[in-house]
Design an enzyme around this catalytic site. Structure first.
Site, PDB file in Angstrom:
ATOM      1  N   ASP A 127       0.856  -1.182   0.000  1.00 15.10           N
ATOM      2  CA  ASP A 127       0.000   0.000   0.000  1.00 15.10           C
ATOM      3  C   ASP A 127       0.892   1.231   0.000  1.00 15.10           C
ATOM      4  O   ASP A 127       1.974   1.222   0.604  1.00 15.10           O
ATOM      5  CB  ASP A 127      -0.903   0.021   1.235  1.00 15.10           C
ATOM      6  CG  ASP A 127      -2.006  -1.022   1.194  1.00 15.10           C
ATOM      7  OD1 ASP A 127      -2.465  -1.359   0.083  1.00 15.10           O
ATOM      8  OD2 ASP A 127      -2.418  -1.489   2.269  1.00 15.10           O
TER       9      ASP A 127
ATOM     10  N   ASP B 130      -6.957  -1.554  -4.555  1.00 14.82           N
ATOM     11  CA  ASP B 130      -8.037  -1.151  -3.643  1.00 14.82           C
ATOM     12  C   ASP B 130      -8.953  -0.130  -4.316  1.00 14.82           C
ATOM     13  O   ASP B 130     -10.178  -0.181  -4.175  1.00 14.82           O
ATOM     14  CB  ASP B 130      -7.465  -0.538  -2.364  1.00 14.82           C
ATOM     15  CG  ASP B 130      -6.591  -1.496  -1.571  1.00 14.82           C
ATOM     16  OD1 ASP B 130      -6.807  -2.720  -1.671  1.00 14.82           O
ATOM     17  OD2 ASP B 130      -5.698  -1.008  -0.855  1.00 14.82           O
TER      18      ASP B 130
END
Length: 143
Positions: free
Chosen positions: A106, A127
């Site tokens: 991330d 995401d």
């Protein structure tokens, strides 16, 4: 749309490789206080749930992605196909990370002081694809 899934997967994986090579856990401002690049190795799911269960989440993501690809083979209406394709690419992108690396990369960090996103988790392209894909599917259902 079926052909777009591999392109979205490549985009996700290339951005994650870039993040691993060029970023650190120290936030790097990109758009003032609105967006930072912050490297995070996420071994759980959104908002820290199921921390340390990457392999379980990886297999679930892989199965969901495969099921969505199967649904795409059935030639749904265009808007539905876009939504399914985005969610499939996102699920498969994070499955690749979880099963291959043991964590999801991330790096997109909303650093705004706005109450709704002030403590929003760091996320990635996959995401974003899942979120946008679900919104498209909701729009398709309303039609």
């Amino acid at each position: 749309m079926y052909a777009l899934v591999p392109l979205l997967l490549v985009l996700d994986q290339v951005t994650k490789l870039w993040a691993l090579e060029h970023l650190s856990p120290v936030p790097k401002p990109v758009l003032g206080d609105l967006l930072y690049f912050t490297l995070v190795h996420n071994t759980g799911a959104a908002f820290g749930i199921l921390e340390g269960r990457s392999w379980v989440l990886g297999w679930v993501s892989l199965l969901v992605g495969a099921w969505l690809l199967w649904l795409l083979e059935r030639r749904p209406p265009p808007l539905t196909a876009w939504g399914l394709g985005m969610v499939a690419a996102g699920a498969l992108g994070n499955a690749i990370d979880r099963l291959g690396r043991g964590f999801v990369v991330d790096f997109l960090d909303l650093g705004t002081p706005f109450p709704l996103v002030a403590n929003f988790p760091v996320f990635n392209v996959a995401d974003s694809l899942v979120t946008l894909g679900v919104l498209v599917l909701l729009l398709a259902r309303k039609r």
